[in-house]
Design a protein around this motif. Sequence first.
Motif, short mmCIF file in Angstrom:
data_model
loop_
_atom_site.label_atom_id
_atom_site.label_comp_id
_atom_site.label_asym_id
_atom_site.label_seq_id
_atom_site.Cartn_x
_atom_site.Cartn_y
_atom_site.Cartn_z
N PHE A 148 6.26 4.93 -17.27
CA PHE A 148 5.81 3.93 -16.30
C PHE A 148 6.81 2.77 -16.28
O PHE A 148 7.62 2.61 -17.20
N TYR A 149 6.72 1.97 -15.24
CA TYR A 149 7.56 0.79 -15.09
C TYR A 149 6.71 -0.48 -15.21
O TYR A 149 5.55 -0.51 -14.78
N LEU A 150 7.31 -1.50 -15.77
CA LEU A 150 6.77 -2.85 -15.70
C LEU A 150 7.53 -3.62 -14.64
O LEU A 150 8.77 -3.58 -14.58
N VAL A 188 3.14 -7.30 -24.75
CA VAL A 188 2.37 -6.53 -23.77
C VAL A 188 2.27 -5.06 -24.19
O VAL A 188 1.21 -4.42 -24.04
N LEU A 189 3.33 -4.50 -24.78
CA LEU A 189 3.29 -3.11 -25.20
C LEU A 189 2.30 -2.90 -26.33
O LEU A 189 1.57 -1.90 -26.36
N ASP A 190 2.28 -3.83 -27.29
CA ASP A 190 1.32 -3.72 -28.40
C ASP A 190 -0.11 -3.80 -27.89
O ASP A 190 -1.00 -3.09 -28.38
N ASP A 191 -0.33 -4.67 -26.90
CA ASP A 191 -1.68 -4.79 -26.34
C ASP A 191 -2.06 -3.51 -25.60
O ASP A 191 -3.21 -3.04 -25.68
N THR A 204 0.96 7.64 -29.92
CA THR A 204 1.94 7.92 -30.98
C THR A 204 3.23 7.15 -30.73
O THR A 204 3.34 5.98 -31.06
N VAL A 205 4.19 7.78 -30.07
CA VAL A 205 5.53 7.20 -29.92
C VAL A 205 5.62 6.34 -28.66
O VAL A 205 5.10 6.70 -27.60
N ILE A 206 6.29 5.19 -28.77
CA ILE A 206 6.60 4.33 -27.63
C ILE A 206 8.12 4.28 -27.49
O ILE A 206 8.83 4.02 -28.46
N THR A 207 8.62 4.52 -26.29
CA THR A 207 10.06 4.56 -26.05
C THR A 207 10.43 3.65 -24.90
O THR A 207 9.73 3.60 -23.89
N ALA A 208 11.54 2.91 -25.06
CA ALA A 208 12.15 2.22 -23.93
C ALA A 208 12.98 3.24 -23.17
O ALA A 208 13.92 3.83 -23.72
N GLY A 241 -4.39 -2.67 -16.17
CA GLY A 241 -5.19 -3.86 -16.42
C GLY A 241 -4.55 -4.79 -17.44
O GLY A 241 -4.50 -6.00 -17.24
N VAL A 242 -4.04 -4.23 -18.54
CA VAL A 242 -3.40 -5.05 -19.58
C VAL A 242 -2.15 -5.72 -19.03
O VAL A 242 -1.88 -6.89 -19.33
N ALA A 243 -1.37 -5.00 -18.22
CA ALA A 243 -0.15 -5.59 -17.66
C ALA A 243 -0.47 -6.82 -16.83
O ALA A 243 0.20 -7.87 -16.95
N LEU A 244 -1.49 -6.75 -15.98
CA LEU A 244 -1.87 -7.90 -15.16
C LEU A 244 -2.28 -9.09 -16.03
O LEU A 244 -1.97 -10.24 -15.72
#
Length: 448
Positions: A148-150, A188-191, A204-208, A241-244
């Motif tokens: 996804f994109y921010l 924001v990513l942790d949230d 599990t894994v978070i990637t940029a 929702g979290v992003a907003l």
Amino acid sequence: MKSHSSALLAEVRSFRQNHPDVRYVDLIALDIPGHFYGKRYPVEMLEKVAAGSPLKLPQNAVLLGVQGGLFKIGDYCFNDGDPDANRRLVPSTLKPVSWESQPLGQMLITSDGTEAPIEFEPREVLAKVLERLHHKGIHPVVAFELEFYLFDKKLADGLPQFARDPLSDDADDQPNLHIERLSRFSEVLDDMAQTAKDQGIDITVITAELGPGQFEINFGHLDDGLRAADWAALFSRSTRGVALKHGYRASFMAKPYLQYPGSGMHVHVSLYDGAGNNLLAAHQQQPLRHAVAGCLELLPHCMPIFSPNHNAFRRLGGTVNAATRASWGFEDRDACVRIPDSDPRNLRIEHRLASADANPYLVLAAILAGLEHGLETQREPFAPLNEDRNSGADFPLEMLEAVRAMRHQPVLRDKLGAEFVDVYCENKRQDHLAFQQEIHAREYRWFL
């Protein structure tokens, strides 16, 4: 049935005890385009539903187009009286919503498992495929990955703007895989990750990822295909929702920037027998080759599912790791069907073609139908990309051609249901035509 109601009632009462400030719960389900619809119920009424009171919503809510409009599809919508259909609560999905300004809960609902399931409801389509496989002694284990994109929360003339780096307040306009981007956007990513875990989702894994402001989240492997698709659907909702809440927009749009990579939905699938043996690894991995062949045979006919809108077709080709033909390969990210390096116990396929905004229930149903078809027909696949970079089969690259390829495919009509195929294809055709009913500025520049 009584014990099932008792368990649901206990779940609702436990939720009320742990969240006494929550007055309403959103009862939600995914429609054909992959959007949530539903109703907001007072929590005390939810107790009555859990105890056995009927839960009804319009059947045709499943048929809504991308913009929420109804299309005439056979006798549905305009010649059927818009009837209600029964839904049921999905156990273990009642969770608090933390991204709204007021305390709220949410819970999945579905028609599958009711006395008269809606044949074209996405979750019901997947449920029928899984039930058929289980009767054959085939038990899938599934894991989704979503890109996804921010974006900045504010649009510029309707167009997305790069997300602002919270440390420098500069636009995050440099596409890269740097680990520092995870740190800069960690709040924001942790949230997002914690909110997903609060929904019961195993993050599990978070990637940029490669695109500016692009990220990928991986989920744990599940032996419950319905729950795996539930996770993908619920994550998409909570992430937006979290992003907003943090001043961003999160989007799973397939191709928001022409010059940068699109966002995909990658699905890992392995198949086991009742004793826990990996079916794909048996007989020197011959079943793996058969499964791949079936997947690739049906892939060109499943494009309206894997690329469910006009924008999703823009993602195919022209950028890294985006295929333009049905293909497969070992450890090859240019392939639609990748075979990751693994031991025999964990041998699996990774299906990489679907866009991130595709309907996860339907994507998984189509993949499993292809694997099942391959195991039945036991054909050999064409050469993998590792042996021939030109290997592969063409698939449609625009919606109307894709709909024609899907509508009359006999294997798909059998495995996904003829009623579903007819309804889905007409929904996509009508959506595509509706999208064309607007004259864009470029047309005036070119033809005025």
